[in-house]
Scaffold this motif. Structure first.
Motif, PDB file in Angstrom:
ATOM      1  N   SER A 194       5.525  22.582   6.071  1.00  0.00           N
ATOM      2  CA  SER A 194       4.096  22.672   6.696  1.00  0.00           C
ATOM      3  C   SER A 194       4.130  21.996   8.194  1.00  0.00           C
ATOM      4  O   SER A 194       3.509  21.962   9.236  1.00  0.00           O
ATOM      5  N   GLY A 195       5.551  21.307   8.242  1.00  0.00           N
ATOM      6  CA  GLY A 195       5.823  20.674   9.712  1.00  0.00           C
ATOM      7  C   GLY A 195       5.014  19.343   9.834  1.00  0.00           C
ATOM      8  O   GLY A 195       5.314  18.736  11.179  1.00  0.00           O
ATOM      9  N   ASP A 196       4.536  18.718   8.868  1.00  0.00           N
ATOM     10  CA  ASP A 196       3.845  17.487   8.907  1.00  0.00           C
ATOM     11  C   ASP A 196       4.296  16.614   7.779  1.00  0.00           C
ATOM     12  O   ASP A 196       3.664  16.952   6.510  1.00  0.00           O
ATOM     13  N   ILE A 197       5.237  15.837   7.694  1.00  0.00           N
ATOM     14  CA  ILE A 197       5.495  15.257   6.618  1.00  0.00           C
ATOM     15  C   ILE A 197       4.787  13.982   6.170  1.00  0.00           C
ATOM     16  O   ILE A 197       4.786  13.261   5.517  1.00  0.00           O
ATOM     17  N   GLY A 198       4.232  13.530   7.317  1.00  0.00           N
ATOM     18  CA  GLY A 198       3.240  12.223   7.297  1.00  0.00           C
ATOM     19  C   GLY A 198       4.050  11.078   7.706  1.00  0.00           C
ATOM     20  O   GLY A 198       5.103  11.208   8.383  1.00  0.00           O
ATOM     21  N   SER A 199       3.445   9.874   7.758  1.00  0.00           N
ATOM     22  CA  SER A 199       4.192   8.550   8.306  1.00  0.00           C
ATOM     23  C   SER A 199       4.372   7.768   6.914  1.00  0.00           C
ATOM     24  O   SER A 199       3.951   7.845   6.001  1.00  0.00           O
ATOM     25  N   LEU A 200       5.308   6.927   7.225  1.00  0.00           N
ATOM     26  CA  LEU A 200       5.864   6.020   6.057  1.00  0.00           C
ATOM     27  C   LEU A 200       4.632   4.971   5.582  1.00  0.00           C
ATOM     28  O   LEU A 200       4.244   4.626   4.559  1.00  0.00           O
ATOM     29  N   GLY A 201       3.900   4.867   6.692  1.00  0.00           N
ATOM     30  CA  GLY A 201       2.826   3.515   6.552  1.00  0.00           C
ATOM     31  C   GLY A 201       1.736   4.089   5.850  1.00  0.00           C
ATOM     32  O   GLY A 201       1.247   3.545   4.771  1.00  0.00           O
ATOM     33  N   ASN A 202       1.443   5.354   6.021  1.00  0.00           N
ATOM     34  CA  ASN A 202       0.231   5.846   5.538  1.00  0.00           C
ATOM     35  C   ASN A 202       0.710   6.138   3.900  1.00  0.00           C
ATOM     36  O   ASN A 202      -0.099   6.129   2.823  1.00  0.00           O
ATOM     37  N   ASN A 203       1.799   6.758   3.631  1.00  0.00           N
ATOM     38  CA  ASN A 203       2.076   6.709   2.252  1.00  0.00           C
ATOM     39  C   ASN A 203       2.348   5.567   1.679  1.00  0.00           C
ATOM     40  O   ASN A 203       2.294   5.531   0.216  1.00  0.00           O
ATOM     41  N   LEU A 204       2.683   4.624   2.325  1.00  0.00           N
ATOM     42  CA  LEU A 204       2.975   3.302   1.548  1.00  0.00           C
ATOM     43  C   LEU A 204       1.421   2.875   1.062  1.00  0.00           C
ATOM     44  O   LEU A 204       1.141   2.357  -0.103  1.00  0.00           O
ATOM     45  N   ARG A 205       0.342   3.062   2.103  1.00  0.00           N
ATOM     46  CA  ARG A 205      -1.117   2.562   1.723  1.00  0.00           C
ATOM     47  C   ARG A 205      -1.319   3.847   0.515  1.00  0.00           C
ATOM     48  O   ARG A 205      -2.135   3.198  -0.305  1.00  0.00           O
ATOM     49  N   ARG A 206      -0.917   5.111   0.567  1.00  0.00           N
ATOM     50  CA  ARG A 206      -1.315   5.897  -0.710  1.00  0.00           C
ATOM     51  C   ARG A 206      -0.866   5.438  -1.847  1.00  0.00           C
ATOM     52  O   ARG A 206      -1.235   5.842  -3.253  1.00  0.00           O
ATOM     53  N   PHE A 207       0.570   4.791  -1.888  1.00  0.00           N
ATOM     54  CA  PHE A 207       1.085   4.240  -3.113  1.00  0.00           C
ATOM     55  C   PHE A 207       0.293   3.103  -3.735  1.00  0.00           C
ATOM     56  O   PHE A 207       0.013   3.351  -4.915  1.00  0.00           O
ATOM     57  N   VAL A 208      -0.224   2.139  -2.848  1.00  0.00           N
ATOM     58  CA  VAL A 208      -0.965   1.201  -3.352  1.00  0.00           C
ATOM     59  C   VAL A 208      -2.539   1.592  -3.961  1.00  0.00           C
ATOM     60  O   VAL A 208      -2.850   1.358  -4.940  1.00  0.00           O
ATOM     61  N   SER A 209      -2.787   2.688  -3.248  1.00  0.00           N
ATOM     62  CA  SER A 209      -4.342   3.179  -3.589  1.00  0.00           C
ATOM     63  C   SER A 209      -4.260   4.089  -4.763  1.00  0.00           C
ATOM     64  O   SER A 209      -5.229   3.961  -5.677  1.00  0.00           O
ATOM     65  N   ARG A 210      -3.293   5.088  -5.074  1.00  0.00           N
ATOM     66  CA  ARG A 210      -3.260   5.686  -5.910  1.00  0.00           C
ATOM     67  C   ARG A 210      -2.740   4.833  -7.360  1.00  0.00           C
ATOM     68  O   ARG A 210      -3.417   5.181  -8.289  1.00  0.00           O
ATOM     69  N   THR A 211      -2.014   3.879  -7.180  1.00  0.00           N
ATOM     70  CA  THR A 211      -1.410   3.013  -8.069  1.00  0.00           C
ATOM     71  C   THR A 211      -2.934   2.624  -8.693  1.00  0.00           C
ATOM     72  O   THR A 211      -2.975   2.281 -10.090  1.00  0.00           O
ATOM     73  N   PHE A 212      -3.422   1.686  -7.784  1.00  0.00           N
ATOM     74  CA  PHE A 212      -4.756   1.120  -8.244  1.00  0.00           C
ATOM     75  C   PHE A 212      -5.740   1.756  -8.815  1.00  0.00           C
ATOM     76  O   PHE A 212      -6.581   1.421  -9.861  1.00  0.00           O
ATOM     77  N   LYS A 213      -5.969   2.947  -8.178  1.00  0.00           N
ATOM     78  CA  LYS A 213      -6.927   3.983  -8.628  1.00  0.00           C
ATOM     79  C   LYS A 213      -6.705   4.311 -10.067  1.00  0.00           C
ATOM     80  O   LYS A 213      -7.555   4.283 -10.980  1.00  0.00           O
ATOM     81  N   CYS A 214      -5.519   4.657 -10.578  1.00  0.00           N
ATOM     82  CA  CYS A 214      -4.867   5.067 -11.720  1.00  0.00           C
ATOM     83  C   CYS A 214      -5.176   3.966 -12.870  1.00  0.00           C
ATOM     84  O   CYS A 214      -5.472   4.095 -13.750  1.00  0.00           O
ATOM     85  N   LEU A 215      -4.643   2.803 -12.454  1.00  0.00           N
ATOM     86  CA  LEU A 215      -4.676   1.836 -13.190  1.00  0.00           C
ATOM     87  C   LEU A 215      -6.109   0.944 -13.653  1.00  0.00           C
ATOM     88  O   LEU A 215      -6.387   0.809 -14.521  1.00  0.00           O
TER      89      LEU A 215
END
Length: 254
Positions: A194-215
């Motif tokens: 895709s040419g867009d791998i995103g940013s580390l900061g955004n994916n760290l936020r996604r780690f927190v939000s997805r973990t919280f949402k599932c749990l």
């Protein structure tokens, strides 16, 4: 109404027989085999299935090829690790005779080994409802390797939640972690394409939000340690995908 079952698989000789044995309620079975080298083709033909063999780099492309090969008015998409109970088969046959909609979501019961885990699935690592029953021409997969997006023609109908498909998603914890590794590697390749791998900061936020949402949001806490494990895997999926694309692009670029 004529109903086709579509099974997309690769080297699934161990699980295909049990899967195909639950599809007696359909008029046609189409099995798409992607680069299979085991006895999957022979097993499928012995079960009376139409077999389409080939090599597809993208999951979306091979699933679209399977849809095109189906001759039914309606299609139900089943994976080799899924089993359709007779009660659900009867419900599906009844529904397609009267439905005016384009597609329906079906309940999925996810098992790790012999343990049914009802809560906590999400974040591209599992689901309890999938849009797998649809009219031919209503569903188109996008050109991606893992969890490709969907384009729909027509509206969604009532969800089938009385009976669920048995999904033998993982054999054990090690199998779950291997699946996380496979999924994140495939997603890394999609990100690089895709040419867009995103940013580390955004994916760290996604780690927190997805973990919280599932749990919490998806009540994974009700499953105890299993819920914690699933939530962590769901949160790690986008983060690992990003890190693989960022740190090891030569290994994941296709």
């Amino acid at each position: 109404m004529r109903l086709s079952a579509l099974v997309v698989a690769r080297n699934e000789e161990a699980r295909l027989p049990a899967c195909l044995a639950t599809l007696g309620f359909v008029d046609e079975i189409v099995v798409v085999l992607d680069r299979s080298t085991d006895a999957s083709a022979e097993i499928s033909r012995a079960a009376g299935a139409v077999v389409l063999e080939g090599a597809w780099a993208l999951e979306g492309e091979r699933r679209n090829a399977g849809i095109a090969a189906c001759s039914g008015d309606w299609i139900i998409e089943i994976d080799a690790d899924e089993r359709v109970p007779p009660e659900l088969g009867a419900e599906i046959r009844q529904l397609i005779e009267t439905s005016a909609e384009a597609f329906h979501r079906v309940r999925i019961d996810n098992y790790v080994g012999d343990r049914l885990i009802l809560h906590g699935w999400g974040g591209s690592f599992g689901t309890t409802l999938k849009p797998i029953l649809f009219r031919k021409g209503a569903k188109h997969w996008r050109a991606q390797r893992v969890h490709p997006g969907l384009d729909w023609t027509g509206s969604e109908g009532a969800r089938l939640t009385t009976h669920g498909i048995r999904h033998e998603v993982d054999r054990d914890i090690s199998d779950m972690l291997r699946r996380l590794d496979r999924y994140s590697s495939a997603k890394a390749a999609d990100l690089l394409d895709s040419g867009d791998i995103g940013s580390l900061g955004n994916n760290l936020r996604r780690f927190v939000s997805r973990t919280f949402k599932c749990l919490i949001g998806r009540k994974g806490y009700k499953e105890g340690g299993w819920g914690v494990l699933i939530a962590l895997c769901a949160g790690l999926f986008p983060l690992l995908s990003h890190l693989k694309a960022r740190l090891e692009p030569e290994r994941h670029r296709h």
